[in-house]
Design an enzyme around this catalytic site. Sequence first.
Site, short mmCIF file in Angstrom:
data_model
loop_
_atom_site.label_atom_id
_atom_site.label_comp_id
_atom_site.label_asym_id
_atom_site.label_seq_id
_atom_site.Cartn_x
_atom_site.Cartn_y
_atom_site.Cartn_z
N GLU A 160 68.99 41.91 41.28
CA GLU A 160 68.94 42.96 40.28
C GLU A 160 67.52 43.50 40.28
OE1 GLU A 160 69.37 39.71 38.66
OE2 GLU A 160 67.26 39.51 38.12
N LYS A 203 55.33 41.00 45.78
CA LYS A 203 56.74 40.63 45.69
C LYS A 203 57.33 40.19 47.03
CE LYS A 203 58.42 42.87 41.53
NZ LYS A 203 57.26 43.61 41.00
N SER A 247 47.70 42.84 42.07
CA SER A 247 49.06 42.55 42.51
C SER A 247 49.70 43.64 43.36
CB SER A 247 49.94 42.25 41.30
OG SER A 247 49.88 43.30 40.36
C1 LIG Z 1 56.72 43.43 39.72
C2 LIG Z 1 55.25 43.57 39.65
C3 LIG Z 1 54.48 42.85 38.71
C4 LIG Z 1 55.09 41.96 37.66
O1 LIG Z 1 55.82 40.88 38.12
P1 LIG Z 1 55.30 39.37 38.03
O2 LIG Z 1 56.46 38.57 38.40
O3 LIG Z 1 54.82 39.14 36.63
O4 LIG Z 1 54.18 39.27 38.99
C5 LIG Z 1 53.10 42.96 38.76
N1 LIG Z 1 52.49 43.78 39.64
C6 LIG Z 1 53.19 44.51 40.54
C7 LIG Z 1 52.45 45.40 41.48
C8 LIG Z 1 54.60 44.44 40.57
O5 LIG Z 1 55.27 45.18 41.46
#
Ligand SMILES: *Cc1c(COP(=O)(O)O)cnc(C)c1O
Length: 393
Positions: free
Chosen positions: A111, A89, A377
């Site tokens: 938000e 993010k 992610s």
């Molecule tokens: C917020 C988040 C997501 C989901 O958000 P996307 O916009 O779909 O990437 C996925 N993995 C993690 C670790 C997150 O914090």
Amino acid sequence: MNYTVDKNGFYGGFGGAFVPEMLYHNVKELQDNYIKIIESQVFQKEFKALLKDYVGRPTPLYFAKRLSKKYQTNIFLKREDLNHTGAHKINNTIGQILIAKHMGKKRIIAETGAGQHGVATATVCALMGLECIVYMGEIDINRQAPNVARMQMLGAEVRPAKSGSKTLKDATNEAIYDWIANPENTYYLIGSVVGPHPYPDMVARFQSIISKEMKTQLQEKTGRDYPDKIIACVGGGSNAAGAFYHYLNNKKVTLIAVEADGLGAKTNKTAATTQVGTKGIIHGSLTYLMQNKEGQITEPYSISAGLDYPGIGPLHAHLFFSKRATFLGATDNEAVEAAFELTQLEGIIPALESAHALAALKKIELNKNENIVINLSGRGDKDLTTYIKILKK
Ligand SMILES: *Cc1c(COP(=O)(O)O)cnc(C)c1O
């Protein structure tokens, strides 16, 4: 087939900017300026320097040897979990805070659902010394105390959304009211490839660093700059958009998007938008969303807070509709099982969101000589209470 946004903000039949008239000027100002700013040398220099020294990029592309052996294929993990603040993010919030600065905006609003995007926003506001107001549903504030504390420690004001279901969609409404009331000095920082044009394209560009690095890293490690498959989880879709970005037009690469089935896509406790959603407008964009017969957004559910979103961004709607990407779902249990598997085979505790992508390994056909990249992610520290509950069972 074209996967880039057109001048009206559409990916095929999805996207656009469906905003109240009072927001038209704000959105237009951003539409008219974002590419000019992003492509300027000043911006690029600052963005690259912060990604390198503040975020810690490039993130490694790690060959997961024991996981590969188990699944009889070659699995690489793109380590977004190693970024500052623990997830992808931050790539986007760094990009947008620089946009805000270049546009002369002094006040940042956002938000947040679980608080992840709120923390990433509060982080870059502290970095830049800008005022930060984060709207968050009252119920979410009570559920996500550690992230609320982080935002407050970073100097942000967390404002509760007390209307409706007191969750993410209500926080979104509050943020939009704020933007309408403060159009001159305020920048609205959106956390995924959602929202009115140009947000989906802008966020995808910032996250595209993920696949840009993958190309160089795969070339070094495999002698080819593309993998056979890329797997990423989808909440709004920003980490997936970043991981897919530079391969959208390379048909040799199979793109696999994994949504949260929750307790099961056939139950009403799910966030699997492509399975249960229909076309409609959410957050200023025409896409797929979970809604009832009256067109009211229905409450999503997933064990992972980051996938608990009732829509997907318009790029993903287009990838789904055009069949360029394969969409799968993983349930809460499947994700948890995949999280424990990665932890015990590789010594990496993944975020619950990322565990949904890992769970896809059990659902797709795998070949011995293939190279597969899974976008990890985020890291699992934030999910420890959930994991501990499962360990105690
Ligand atoms: C917020 C988040 C997501 C989901 O958000 P996307 O916009 O779909 O990437 C996925 N993995 C993690 C670790 C997150 O914090």
